[in-house]
Design a protein around this motif. Structure first.
Motif, PDB file in Angstrom:
ATOM      1  N   ALA A  92       0.835  -1.200   0.000  1.00  0.00           N
ATOM      2  CA  ALA A  92       0.000   0.000   0.000  1.00  0.00           C
ATOM      3  C   ALA A  92       0.870   1.249   0.000  1.00  0.00           C
ATOM      4  N   PRO A  93       0.447   2.296  -0.706  1.00  0.00           N
ATOM      5  CA  PRO A  93       1.208   3.557  -0.691  1.00  0.00           C
ATOM      6  C   PRO A  93       1.343   4.099   0.728  1.00  0.00           C
ATOM      7  N   SER A  94       2.494   4.695   1.008  1.00  0.00           N
ATOM      8  CA  SER A  94       2.762   5.219   2.353  1.00  0.00           C
ATOM      9  C   SER A  94       2.268   6.643   2.541  1.00  0.00           C
ATOM     10  N   GLY A  95       2.006   7.357   1.422  1.00  0.00           N
ATOM     11  CA  GLY A  95       1.665   8.766   1.506  1.00  0.00           C
ATOM     12  C   GLY A  95       2.880   9.654   1.698  1.00  0.00           C
ATOM     13  N   LYS A  96       4.070   9.064   1.575  1.00  0.00           N
ATOM     14  CA  LYS A  96       5.323   9.794   1.749  1.00  0.00           C
ATOM     15  C   LYS A  96       6.252   9.495   0.578  1.00  0.00           C
ATOM     16  N   ARG A  97       7.258  10.355   0.395  1.00  0.00           N
ATOM     17  CA  ARG A  97       8.295  10.069  -0.584  1.00  0.00           C
ATOM     18  C   ARG A  97       9.123   8.863  -0.132  1.00  0.00           C
ATOM     19  N   ALA A  98       9.941   8.338  -1.033  1.00  0.00           N
ATOM     20  CA  ALA A  98      10.651   7.086  -0.769  1.00  0.00           C
ATOM     21  C   ALA A  98      11.536   7.166   0.473  1.00  0.00           C
ATOM     22  N   VAL A  99      12.365   8.204   0.574  1.00  0.00           N
ATOM     23  CA  VAL A  99      13.275   8.305   1.716  1.00  0.00           C
ATOM     24  C   VAL A  99      12.485   8.432   3.013  1.00  0.00           C
ATOM     25  N   ALA A 100      11.450   9.253   3.021  1.00  0.00           N
ATOM     26  CA  ALA A 100      10.635   9.404   4.228  1.00  0.00           C
ATOM     27  C   ALA A 100       9.921   8.106   4.586  1.00  0.00           C
ATOM     28  N   THR A 101       9.536   7.326   3.578  1.00  0.00           N
ATOM     29  CA  THR A 101       8.877   6.043   3.827  1.00  0.00           C
ATOM     30  C   THR A 101       9.760   5.124   4.662  1.00  0.00           C
TER      31      THR A 101
END
Length: 418
Positions: free
Chosen positions: A217-226
């Motif tokens: 599921a999408p995290s709602g954050k950019r990759a690094v923030a995820t």
């Protein structure tokens, strides 16, 4: 004790040496000094074997698959074709990848492996490797079964170590990353490779969204923030293209090691990673070839040159990356990101006897003014005369052909194209 000498020796941890020799005993270097050995290479240079910070040996014959497709669509093409293969065919392809690596002067690789075949092939042909078994899941219990299934094919040795690769933040949950990091073995992932990755993680849209079978599921954050909760020195991150200054600062603060793959990033249209910013921030960076799935080859010389071209073009400065600094990224730097700097990456007494001999005679850089520039800009796999791993010759030009390895790998490619 064995020894070889050449017109130039490039220890990497010190200045180049003219007319010098490297001696070793029991697989470890004992001396790097002036003088000729009985085996001398005229018109050549001896350097540490290249350390490849990111590869996929099991994709050695995937060249051109999905070329020109968006990143997310390209991944789907590769998944579909890979699903046509069994383990034996993946092993045949991985053997080709090992052979091509050795012929390019690579003596150590950090390989992300779908099936574990890369570990078997590396052990058979004599390539030093950390093989990160890939997992894709949101549930750590599923991940554990995937890991154990691949691990059943492999045995660790002095040359081959096993790690784990939670594939990417869009295919693995944070719980899976935590499980992988709890194992106490090397861990590597793909991070911020493309704009498609951030688009999916932020909003669940874009070309990646079509690959529903492997996505979390999408995290709602950019990759690094995820991945912020799990970022640290134990997590090797490949690519790191789509990053902002604050994200680079976070990576540096957490001492996250980065595998820089400029050819792959360029050919997939992902962009140019900000290498100069990484180095200014103090990040540990090593150079990786990725694989023919996204680049034409395991040619480390082409990767070295591309790293220089891209860094200088991005920064608009001819001093953004020198030949010597690029060579360090492919040797000592890459060994550092893999935590192998006590064993490989420089020609230093006490380290493993991993050497590459490169012919310089007849290149545009002969006669030699700067041996590092001559190797980086004038080198190629065709100029690799010998590759030595752990004191043993694993490739010698004109003698090591691997004809059966190449033919069986080609048969596997034909099956994928059928």
């Amino acid at each position: 004790m064995r020894a070889v000498s050449a017109d130039w020796v490039l220890p990497v941890d010190g200045p180049p040496l003219r007319d010098a020799r490297v001696s070793w005993d029991g697989g470890r270097i004992v001396a790097v000094e002036a003088g000729r050995a009985e085996r001398h290479f005229d018109g050549a240079a001896i350097l540490p074997g290249f350390v490849n910070a990111h590869s996929h040996l099991e994709y050695a014959v995937y060249a051109g698959f999905g070329d020109g497709q968006p990143f997310g669509t390209w991944i789907g093409t590769h998944i579909a074709r890979k699903n046509k293969l069994g383990f034996d065919e993946m092993l045949a392809i991985a053997r080709r990848g090992v052979a091509d690596s050795l012929a390019s002067g690579i003596t150590t690789t950090a390989d992300y492996s779908f099936a574990g075949a890369a570990a078997v092939a590396a052990a058979e042909l004599g390539l030093r490797a950390i093989v990160y078994l890939e997992v894709f899941a949101s549930d750590p219990r599923v991940t554990e079964r995937q890991f154990e299934r691949a691990h059943a094919h492999v045995t660790e040795s002095d040359l081959v170590r096993i790690g784990v690769s939670p594939h990417a933040p869009y295919t693995c949950s944070l719980d899976v990353y935590r499980w992988c990091l709890s194992l106490g073995i090397p861990v590597g992932t793909h991070l911020a490779e493309s704009a498609n990755e951030n688009e999916y993680l932020l909003a669940g849209t874009g070309p990646l969204a079509a690959n529903t079978d492997v996505l979390v599921a999408p995290s709602g954050k950019r990759a690094v923030a995820t991945l912020e909760e799990v970022l640290g020195p134990e997590l090797l991150c490949a690519h790191v293209v789509e990053v902002e200054p604050a994200e680079i600062a976070l990576l540096a603060e957490r001492d996250v090691p980065v595998a820089h793959c400029p050819r792959s990033n360029a050919l997939l249209g992902c962009g140019i990673a900000p290498l100069a910013w990484f180095r200014s921030a103090g990040l540990r960076v090593g150079l990786g070839t990725d694989s023919p799935a996204s680049t034409p080859s395991f040619d480390m010389f082409e990767e070295l040159r591309t790293a220089i071209y891209a860094a200088r073009a991005r920064e608009r400065r001819p001093d953004a990356l020198s030949a010597s600094d690029a060579l360090r990224l492919a040797t000592a730097g890459a060994a550092g990101v893999l935590r192998l700097d006590a064993e490989a990456g420089t020609l230093t007494p006490g380290k493993r006897a991993d050497l590459t001999v490169v012919e310089l005679a007849g290149s545009p850089y002969d006669p030699v003014e700067d041996p590092a520039a001559a190797v980086v800009f004038g080198g190629s796999p065709d100029r690799v005369l010998e590759t030595i791993v752990d004191g043993q010759t694993r490739y010698r030009q004109g003698e090591t052909e691997w004809q059966e390895v190449r033919s069986t790998a080609s048969a596997a490619r034909r099956r994928m194209l059928a």
